[in-house]
Write a protein that holds these residues in place. Structure first.
Motif, PDB file in Angstrom:
ATOM      1  N   ALA A   1      10.165  12.846  11.779  1.00  0.00           N
ATOM      2  CA  ALA A   1       9.986  14.145  11.117  1.00  0.00           C
ATOM      3  C   ALA A   1      11.193  14.497  10.254  1.00  0.00           C
ATOM      4  N   ASP A   2      12.380  14.099  10.698  1.00  0.00           N
ATOM      5  CA  ASP A   2      13.590  14.374   9.918  1.00  0.00           C
ATOM      6  C   ASP A   2      13.561  13.632   8.586  1.00  0.00           C
ATOM      7  N   TYR A   3      12.975  12.419   8.607  1.00  0.00           N
ATOM      8  CA  TYR A   3      12.861  11.638   7.369  1.00  0.00           C
ATOM      9  C   TYR A   3      11.954  12.371   6.370  1.00  0.00           C
ATOM     10  N   ILE A   4      10.828  12.877   6.873  1.00  0.00           N
ATOM     11  CA  ILE A   4       9.888  13.613   6.010  1.00  0.00           C
ATOM     12  C   ILE A   4      10.571  14.845   5.431  1.00  0.00           C
ATOM     13  N   ALA A   5      11.274  15.586   6.290  1.00  0.00           N
ATOM     14  CA  ALA A   5      11.950  16.802   5.843  1.00  0.00           C
ATOM     15  C   ALA A   5      12.995  16.477   4.775  1.00  0.00           C
ATOM     16  N   HIS A   6      13.700  15.383   4.982  1.00  0.00           N
ATOM     17  CA  HIS A   6      14.727  14.989   4.018  1.00  0.00           C
ATOM     18  C   HIS A   6      14.108  14.592   2.680  1.00  0.00           C
ATOM     19  N   GLU A   7      12.998  13.850   2.730  1.00  0.00           N
ATOM     20  CA  GLU A   7      12.322  13.453   1.495  1.00  0.00           C
ATOM     21  C   GLU A   7      11.804  14.676   0.737  1.00  0.00           C
ATOM     22  N   LYS A   8      11.306  15.662   1.475  1.00  0.00           N
ATOM     23  CA  LYS A   8      10.828  16.889   0.830  1.00  0.00           C
ATOM     24  C   LYS A   8      11.986  17.609   0.141  1.00  0.00           C
ATOM     25  N   GLU A   9      13.141  17.589   0.786  1.00  0.00           N
ATOM     26  CA  GLU A   9      14.326  18.227   0.207  1.00  0.00           C
ATOM     27  C   GLU A   9      14.717  17.535  -1.097  1.00  0.00           C
ATOM     28  N   ILE A  10      14.646  16.207  -1.089  1.00  0.00           N
ATOM     29  CA  ILE A  10      14.984  15.440  -2.291  1.00  0.00           C
ATOM     30  C   ILE A  10      13.986  15.739  -3.406  1.00  0.00           C
ATOM     31  N   LEU A  11      12.705  15.740  -3.066  1.00  0.00           N
ATOM     32  CA  LEU A  11      11.671  15.995  -4.064  1.00  0.00           C
ATOM     33  C   LEU A  11      11.796  17.398  -4.659  1.00  0.00           C
TER      34      LEU A  11
ATOM     35  N   ILE B   1       4.895  18.434  -4.008  1.00  0.00           N
ATOM     36  CA  ILE B   1       5.716  17.756  -2.998  1.00  0.00           C
ATOM     37  C   ILE B   1       4.829  17.045  -1.978  1.00  0.00           C
ATOM     38  N   SER B   2       3.795  17.744  -1.507  1.00  0.00           N
ATOM     39  CA  SER B   2       2.881  17.142  -0.533  1.00  0.00           C
ATOM     40  C   SER B   2       2.186  15.909  -1.097  1.00  0.00           C
ATOM     41  N   GLY B   3       1.771  16.003  -2.363  1.00  0.00           N
ATOM     42  CA  GLY B   3       1.105  14.871  -3.001  1.00  0.00           C
ATOM     43  C   GLY B   3       2.014  13.667  -3.111  1.00  0.00           C
ATOM     44  N   ARG B   4       3.271  13.917  -3.465  1.00  0.00           N
ATOM     45  CA  ARG B   4       4.223  12.809  -3.606  1.00  0.00           C
ATOM     46  C   ARG B   4       4.580  12.203  -2.243  1.00  0.00           C
ATOM     47  N   ILE B   5       4.666  13.054  -1.222  1.00  0.00           N
ATOM     48  CA  ILE B   5       4.944  12.550   0.130  1.00  0.00           C
ATOM     49  C   ILE B   5       3.789  11.678   0.603  1.00  0.00           C
ATOM     50  N   ASN B   6       2.555  12.139   0.372  1.00  0.00           N
ATOM     51  CA  ASN B   6       1.383  11.360   0.784  1.00  0.00           C
ATOM     52  C   ASN B   6       1.336  10.011   0.069  1.00  0.00           C
ATOM     53  N   LYS B   7       1.701  10.012  -1.189  1.00  0.00           N
ATOM     54  CA  LYS B   7       1.736   8.760  -1.952  1.00  0.00           C
ATOM     55  C   LYS B   7       2.780   7.815  -1.377  1.00  0.00           C
ATOM     56  N   GLU B   8       3.934   8.366  -1.021  1.00  0.00           N
ATOM     57  CA  GLU B   8       5.000   7.541  -0.445  1.00  0.00           C
ATOM     58  C   GLU B   8       4.565   6.955   0.897  1.00  0.00           C
ATOM     59  N   MET B   9       3.872   7.751   1.713  1.00  0.00           N
ATOM     60  CA  MET B   9       3.415   7.276   3.019  1.00  0.00           C
ATOM     61  C   MET B   9       2.477   6.072   2.874  1.00  0.00           C
ATOM     62  N   LYS B  10       1.644   6.088   1.825  1.00  0.00           N
ATOM     63  CA  LYS B  10       0.720   4.982   1.599  1.00  0.00           C
ATOM     64  C   LYS B  10       1.441   3.721   1.132  1.00  0.00           C
ATOM     65  N   GLU B  11       2.676   3.905   0.697  1.00  0.00           N
ATOM     66  CA  GLU B  11       3.470   2.748   0.262  1.00  0.00           C
ATOM     67  C   GLU B  11       4.310   2.175   1.393  1.00  0.00           C
ATOM     68  N   ILE B  12       4.809   3.036   2.275  1.00  0.00           N
ATOM     69  CA  ILE B  12       5.742   2.561   3.301  1.00  0.00           C
ATOM     70  C   ILE B  12       5.105   2.352   4.672  1.00  0.00           C
ATOM     71  N   CYS B  13       3.886   2.869   4.893  1.00  0.00           N
ATOM     72  CA  CYS B  13       3.207   2.707   6.177  1.00  0.00           C
ATOM     73  C   CYS B  13       2.168   1.590   6.066  1.00  0.00           C
ATOM     74  N   LEU B  14       2.328   0.550   6.846  1.00  0.00           N
ATOM     75  CA  LEU B  14       1.517  -0.656   6.724  1.00  0.00           C
ATOM     76  C   LEU B  14       0.022  -0.375   6.812  1.00  0.00           C
ATOM     77  N   LEU B  15      -0.412   0.384   7.802  1.00  0.00           N
ATOM     78  CA  LEU B  15      -1.844   0.622   7.990  1.00  0.00           C
ATOM     79  C   LEU B  15      -2.461   1.402   6.841  1.00  0.00           C
ATOM     80  N   ASP B  16      -1.648   2.168   6.122  1.00  0.00           N
ATOM     81  CA  ASP B  16      -2.143   2.965   5.003  1.00  0.00           C
ATOM     82  C   ASP B  16      -2.115   2.208   3.676  1.00  0.00           C
ATOM     83  N   GLN B  17      -1.396   1.085   3.633  1.00  0.00           N
ATOM     84  CA  GLN B  17      -1.329   0.309   2.397  1.00  0.00           C
ATOM     85  C   GLN B  17      -2.697  -0.264   2.049  1.00  0.00           C
ATOM     86  N   VAL B  18      -2.947  -0.440   0.772  1.00  0.00           N
ATOM     87  CA  VAL B  18      -4.157  -1.139   0.342  1.00  0.00           C
ATOM     88  C   VAL B  18      -3.999  -2.609   0.718  1.00  0.00           C
TER      89      VAL B  18
END
Length: 310
Positions: free
Chosen positions: A204-214, A236-253
């Motif tokens: 959760a801290d990683y998500i919060a930090h990424e939101k702060e950066i965005l 911000i939410s849209g960009r976070i969701n996009k990032e999750m699909k890139e860094i989370c294996l199960l969510d990757q295409v």
């Protein structure tokens, strides 16, 4: 603090930002590398921080799996690519993998201190020291990981040992189809370098930090900063969701998906149903040779110095 050419070089390779931007960031942060990265990200200069740095050290990654239940992966480094391709060196790395398959150690200190399987009168460190004297080049057993499972674990080695991956899954059925699916996922890990199995693993801290950066990036943009708060939060939410699909294996295409849309999670569900089981991905391990290690590059350092002093 005096900002050196090597500091600028390191920051540039970690962030992909321009040389002078890196110099400015280091000056603004008084040489603190983490603060400089933060500065670059907030100003939109570093869109993706490559914390591992440039791949530059030589050596190989090797892995082995026993009866689909126990696996080990190791990285052993050498000074030159010539030695990395040497049969004697590769035989030694194979012995290190065999050691890792049976080890009870949980860290490198314990691993290096335990008895060498091929000669119990020596430690692993002793065996390494002897091999250094034979080959005549500095060698290093850099890291290892052992995986023991009730389900299934597979390995994949890419580029002759440049990248190695282990993938572990819970499954009641372990057959060729299931193992092939997990091998395909391991290839995906090698290619796309996911950071997490699923979003549930992201701190959760990683998500919060990424939101702060965005948010900082948006507020530094004259046009985007004028948008309503609700719109900004949606961005911000849209960009976070996009990032999750890139860094989370199960969510990757899934890279082999025929429609170009199927996720890794749906691919495993499909294979599981076809084989009368549920395949639950538990973990993966990815080693890339030389990750975070660098050779000296005097010409590049001189280039950096020249531009800094311009």
């Amino acid at each position: 603090m005096a900002i050196t050419a090597s500091m600028v070089k390191e920051l540039r390779e970690m962030t992909g930002a321009g040389m002078m931007d890196c110099k400015k960031a280091l000056n603004e942060s008084n040489g603190d590398m983490d603060a400089a990265i933060e500065y670059l990200r907030k100003n939109g200069e570093a869109k993706a921080v490559k914390k591992a740095g440039r791949i530059a050290a030589e050596g190989i990654v090797m892995a082995d799996v026993k009866e689909d239940k126990t696996a080990a992966i190791v990285e052993v480094n050498s000074e030159t690519d010539f030695v990395a391709k040497n049969a004697d060196f590769q035989a030694f790395v194979k012995a290190v993998v065999n050691q890792a398959l049976t080890t009870k150690a949980t860290d490198m200190e314990g691993f290096m201190a335990e008895a060498w399987n091929e000669d119990a009168s020596k430690t692993v460190n002793d065996a390494l020291t002897e091999k250094i004297s034979v080959i005549g080049e500095k060698l290093s057993i850099r890291r290892f990981e052992k995986v023991v499972t009730d389900g299934c674990v597979v390995s994949y080695i890419h580029g002759g040992g440049r990248i190695g991956v282990l993938v572990e899954a819970d499954t009641a059925v372990v057959n060729d189809a299931v193992k092939e699916a997990l091998k395909n996922v391991a290839m995906q890990v090698a290619a796309l370098n996911a950071k997490y199995v699923s979003q549930a693993d992201v701190d959760a801290d990683y998500i919060a930090h990424e939101k702060e950066i965005l948010l900082a990036q948006i507020m530094n943009d004259p046009k985007e900063s004028q948008k309503p708060e609700k719109v900004i939060q949606g961005m911000i939410s849209g960009r976070i969701n996009k990032e999750m699909k890139e860094i989370c294996l199960l969510d990757q295409v899934y890279v082999k998906a025929e429609d170009g849309k199927q996720s890794v999670a749906k691919y495993l569900d499909e294979v599981g149903k076809a084989n009368g089981t549920t395949i639950t991905l538990k973990k993966f391990v990815r080693f890339e040779t030389g990750e975070g290690l660098e050779k000296k590059n005097e010409d590049f350092a001189a280039e950096v110095a020249a531009q800094m002093n311009a």
